[in-house]
Design an enzyme around this catalytic site. Structure first.
Site, PDB file in Angstrom:
ATOM      1  CD  GLN A  19      20.317 -38.767  12.780  1.00 35.13           C
ATOM      2  OE1 GLN A  19      20.005 -37.702  12.609  1.00 35.13           O
ATOM      3  NE2 GLN A  19      20.279 -39.212  14.221  1.00 35.13           N
ATOM      4  CD  GLU A  38      15.735 -34.559  15.591  1.00 33.89           C
ATOM      5  OE1 GLU A  38      15.616 -35.136  14.433  1.00 33.89           O
ATOM      6  OE2 GLU A  38      15.815 -35.167  16.663  1.00 33.89           O
TER       7      GLU A  38
END
Lengths: 394, 368
Positions: A129, A248
């Site tokens: 990321q 998440e």
């Protein structure tokens, strides 16, 4: 179809087939084998994903067209529960690949992007990321990495930081500024899929407070990304990123909580067997019972969140649930680790090889900041709860 | 939607209808005035509760109840806590559930009178010793401190028999309730003198009866605490939006926002803990007592911490008699002190966890 997937019509049979398979394949000594050895841990995770892929359980919950098996959420829950019960190696290396990437692409990606990138995850493609920057942490929307359109391409210049597993990554989900003059800083950001082998990408590992090197800095110098790798419209990247960041707090957090449940039970069971000192210390024993209760409450909160996907609710309290989970689960993890450090006394301060990886009190404590700081610091999460959930004024 | 989801939706709807009634009847003004002895709010509420079937919410239909079990009772206690409802709900409803669970069919008439609103019950408020003695079928002595009402018709209490064994007695008192002045004025506590002339029913073979009553009271206190914690937190957030200092609402200051967020995170966790205790009680799980102990400790401690913070977050107005914050804080402190202390609850829970673990079972299985 594997022997496990062929049972998917019967949840109990599906669970026992998984349990039987896990009993055969999960090495009981994997923790000892990777203790204090980052490279061995990476190899183990690659091996474990390949084993899962052999029985169709790498990305089983994805739609069939993108390399999944189209399983229901009930199966996903069983899969996560059984991985946790068997203490199978967690796949942190593939966290972005298996959590952030699919939720983002399934919601926002083009057909080309979904077909090109999603099937590879089951084969072991590692994604990282590229969101945070040295001057854009909590204030992520202040990011300065630039993407300038040049014909078919965007040219990227800038620097990313705290990018977990980027030294091993094949690709990166990247936020960059496409309109520096936008009226709001959030309105000038676009979301890209970056090939980490592109010229101009340089990765420098960062050593963490735990001593391990899981994350790195990523330097981007005149890196070219074709416009077909942009996710969503130009300047709409902030909206796309909200999907990424929320993902998440679902199944990923669920599996962590299930692992924590088994960890606590094993910890307690071992304490009973060893007649541990802390069981006889009134203050410590009572503190443990409070933590034990909170861990179970946290599991129930996560299950409420997952059920919410089936029957979406619009009330304010439900909307805050994923934020409560991030805040409370990360704090609880830290308090449990803090407890085990105190319960382990001087012995817990030893730093030899077997005590510098997950499961060792000091490692878990030092590593607990991963969850309190990562994914938005808890203070930012409190702001979001107050402003979005409680509607307190900015 | 599966079966348990539709039951949950039914309970949520019931909770809203209870709250609708309470919001009209149990206004803050009514509660303030009740505390000063200026109305009969508790009696009025009790009458309505009986008419609406609330007093039998958790009882089996065969006993005139609504058959909603511990989950139904929990919805009611959360709503009563939310509206600071005065009256002997915790003692009487816990007693009714306990009688229906352990006291056998011959006590069905008592339960029917409770459901009809004609009988209120007192139960031990704490966990201490008492000097009641049972001699020749008669009870003499001073009761332990009881949680009840000024018009109680039945006392449930442990008594020592002539061999020093502990039995459970159901006694209809002749003398009045010696009401003790408490900081929380929404519930009554007091003692009763027994002179040996009362009608007594003794539970024989009441294995685990004391623990079952403790569990009922623990769950009631935990539910009341969660309702109250949520109510004062909601009220505090609204205040933070309107109170202006430094030309801005005080709720716009980050230090204040973070405290507000923490209130609701604490509620979210403890609500789930209470759900766990209620669910295992309804399932009659072997570890239900462990979870009710943990919920009592967790929820009542959380209520005190939340009510404390909410008073503080209001600034000066929160410290005044006219404002509501102290009503919640007093109720929170009383809930925490009633039943067993958190320390005792954690010790009991630890012993039970060890027992279950030694037997090779887990206390944390979740069906869904």
């Amino acid at each position: 179809m594997s022997a496990i997937l062929s049972q998917k019509g019967d949840l109990a049979a599906f669970r026992s087939a998984m349990r039987e398979w896990l009993g055969r394949v999960v090495p009981s000594d994997w923790r000892e084998n990777v203790a204090g050895d980052d490279d061995a841990l990476v190899d183990l995770q690659r091996w474990w994903l390949a084993e899962r892929a052999k029985v169709g359980l790498a990305t089983a919950h994805w739609p069939i067209e993108y390399g999944g098996e189209g399983l229901e959420q009930a199966h996903q829950i069983i899969i996560a529960e059984e991985f946790a019960r068997a203490d199978a190696p967690p796949l942190r290396l593939f966290n972005v690949s298996m959590t952030h990437l699919p939720s983002t692409l399934i919601a926002w990606g083009s057909d080309y992007q979904k077909k090109r990138y999603l099937p590879g995850v089951a084969q072991g493609t590692v994604w990282c990321q590229g969101f945070s920057e040295p001057n854009a942490g909590s204030d992520l929307a202040a990011l300065r990495t630039r993407a300038v359109r040049d014909g078919e391409d965007y040219v990227i210049n800038g620097q990313k930081i705290w990018s977990s597993h980027s030294p091993h990554a094949d690709y990166c989900i990247l936020l960059a500024r496409t309109d520096p003059d936008a009226p709001r800083k959030q309105a000038g950001i676009s979301f890209f899929l970056l090939d980490m082998r592109s010229p101009g990408v340089e990765v420098r590992p960062i050593r963490q407070a735990t001593g391990s090197s899981e994350f790195a800095e990523v330097f981007l110098t005149d890196v070219r990304i074709n416009a077909i790798e942009r996710v969503g419209e130009e300047n709409q990247g902030w909206t796309v990123a909200q999907t990424t960041l929320t993902s998440e707090r679902g199944l990923y957090a669920f599996e962590i909580a299930e692992r924590q449940r088994h960890w606590i039970e094993r910890f307690h069971c071992r304490a009973l067997q060893d007649d541990a000192d802390w069981l006889k210390d009134d203050a410590l024993r009572r503190e443990f019972m409070g933590l034990f209760a909170e861990a179970q409450a946290g599991r129930r909160l996560l299950r409420k969140l997952l059920r919410q996907h089936d029957a979406p609710s619009t009330d304010r309290r439900s909307a805050m649930r994923s934020l409560f989970i991030k805040l409370t689960a990360s704090q609880l993890g830290q308090r449990i680790a803090d407890f085990t450090v105190r319960a382990s006394g001087l012995d817990g301060q030893r730093g030899d090889k077997s005590r510098i990886s997950p499961g060792a009190p000091m490692f878990d404590f030092m590593n607990s900041f991963t969850f309190t700081i990562g994914g938005g610091t808890n203070d930012i999460i409190r702001n979001l709860i107050a402003e979005r959930g409680l509607e307190l004024p900015k | 939607m599966n079966g348990s989801d539709s039951f949950a939706a039914e309970l949520a709807a019931l909770g809203e209808s209870i709250s609708d009634v309470l919001s009209a009847v149990s206004t803050r003004r009514a509660v303030h005035e009740y505390g000063g002895g200026r109305n009969q709010h508790d009696k009025e509420l009790w009458r309505q509760a009986a008419e609406l079937g609330w007093l039998g919410i958790g009882l089996p239909e065969a006993l005139g109840g609504l058959g909603l079990g511990q989950a139904g009772l929990d919805v009611l206690h959360r709503a009563l806590g939310r509206w600071l409802a005065p009256g002997p709900f915790i003692a009487t409803l816990s007693a009714a559930q306990w009688i229906s669970d352990v006291a056998g069919d011959e006590h069905g008439a008592l339960v029917a009178r409770i459901v009809a609103g004609d009988l209120t019950v007192a139960v031990p408020a704490g966990n201490g010793q008492n000097d009641l003695a049972l001699i020749d079928g008669r009870i003499r002595g001073t009761s332990p401190v009881l949680l009840g009402a000024d018009d109680i018709g039945l006392v449930i209490t442990p008594v020592a028999d002539e061999e020093g064994g502990i039995l459970w007695a159901l006694v209809e008192p002749h003398t009045g309730f010696n009401i003790l002045k408490m900081w929380d004025e929404t519930r009554h506590a007091g003692t009763i003198e027994f002179d040996g002339s009362e009608t007594v029913s003794i539970l024989r073979r009441a294995e685990g009866a004391g623990q079952l009553l403790s569990r009922q009271i623990a769950l009631a206190l935990a539910g009341d605490s969660m309702g109250g914690a949520e109510a004062i937190s909601d009220q505090t957030v609204e205040y933070l939006k309107t109170r202006v200092q430094f030309d801005r609402p005080v709720g716009s200051f980050q230090a204040v926002k973070h405290r507000a967020a923490d209130l609701f995170a604490l509620i979210a966790t403890n609500e789930c803990l209470l759900d766990q205790a209620v669910e295992t009680a309804d399932e009659r799980a072997a570890h239900a007592d462990m979870w009710s102990s943990l919920a009592k400790a967790g929820c009542t401690d959380a209520y005190v911490s939340i009510a404390t913070d909410c008073l503080e977050l209001h600034g000066g107005i929160g410290f005044t008699w006219e404002y509501d914050a102290h009503l919640f804080l007093r109720r929170a402190r009383f809930n925490q002190a009633l039943g067993r202390s958190s320390r005792e609850e954690y010790d009991i829970a630890a012993a039970r966890l060890a027992d279950v673990t030694y037997s090779g079972l887990s206390t944390t299985e979740l069906a869904r």
